[in-house]
Design an enzyme around this catalytic site. Sequence first.
Site, PDB file in Angstrom:
ATOM      1  N   HIS A  95     -17.089  28.952 155.571  1.00 52.38           N
ATOM      2  CA  HIS A  95     -18.340  28.394 156.109  1.00 52.38           C
ATOM      3  C   HIS A  95     -18.031  27.074 156.827  1.00 52.38           C
ATOM      4  O   HIS A  95     -18.361  25.988 156.340  1.00 52.38           O
ATOM      5  CB  HIS A  95     -19.299  28.178 154.945  1.00 52.38           C
ATOM      6  CG  HIS A  95     -20.735  28.005 155.319  1.00 52.38           C
ATOM      7  ND1 HIS A  95     -21.133  27.500 156.521  1.00 52.38           N
ATOM      8  CD2 HIS A  95     -21.873  28.274 154.622  1.00 52.38           C
ATOM      9  CE1 HIS A  95     -22.458  27.440 156.552  1.00 52.38           C
ATOM     10  NE2 HIS A  95     -22.928  27.909 155.411  1.00 52.38           N
ATOM     11  N   GLU A 199     -18.461  30.578 161.612  1.00 49.54           N
ATOM     12  CA  GLU A 199     -17.792  31.014 160.391  1.00 49.54           C
ATOM     13  C   GLU A 199     -17.147  32.388 160.561  1.00 49.54           C
ATOM     14  O   GLU A 199     -17.840  33.345 160.880  1.00 49.54           O
ATOM     15  CB  GLU A 199     -18.804  31.114 159.248  1.00 49.54           C
ATOM     16  CG  GLU A 199     -19.719  29.920 159.088  1.00 49.54           C
ATOM     17  CD  GLU A 199     -20.917  30.254 158.225  1.00 49.54           C
ATOM     18  OE1 GLU A 199     -20.757  31.041 157.265  1.00 49.54           O
ATOM     19  OE2 GLU A 199     -22.015  29.753 158.517  1.00 49.54           O
TER      20      GLU A 199
END
Length: 227
Positions: A95, A199
């Site tokens: 992330h 991501e």
Amino acid sequence: MRGRGGTPVCFPQFGMLGPLPTQHGFARNRGFSLEHKTDSSCTMSLTYDGQGAAGSFPHPFTLHVTTSVEGATITQELKVSNTGSNPLPFTAALHTYYRVADISQARVEGLKGVSYRDNLQQLKEEHEQQDTIRVEGEVDRIYVNAPSSIKLVDEAGKRQLSIEKNGFPDAVLWNPWIAKAKGMADFGDEEYKEMVCIEPAMAISGPVNLDPGATWVAKQSTTASQL
């Protein structure tokens, strides 16, 4: 940023795409052990026995995260080993938060023609029509089978980030924008103006069902250059 930045590890679940009630699983909230380090790299590990607070996920595993820096390139590798006796199902993502000087002068390139699921529309399938994506409001998209190369151009910061992913089929684009930023306790009200998440993920294309004793590896490399 108040409490967000870097690269939280989403595992063993991306978002709510799995059996766990917690967004993005539990690995990012656990303590990792330092396994190895050099002047330019380190490897951290998390061992889970299939029990404990996350007992609703009865699958033992060992997770290794290796980060290395070489010149203007940072590489992050995620390695998952199934230490149990049954297949290990999981989705995952790195992330990654990227700081930009001004979100209104940042653009993402390399996703034209790719199908994506829009989290703002109950994962409705759409197709990216733009050569250049500008973030002009809340965005939360999972690009399915995205290209291995994606570019973030920070015009105000006069730099470019070239992102290469391997083993992660999908890519997520996220910025909470005004209302959602104000609702997050660990995110400053104005910080949406200076960040974007891109991501690498195993999300819509997953889950992986990893055989007992097997290992799964994926990674991303990000290289910075001046405009």
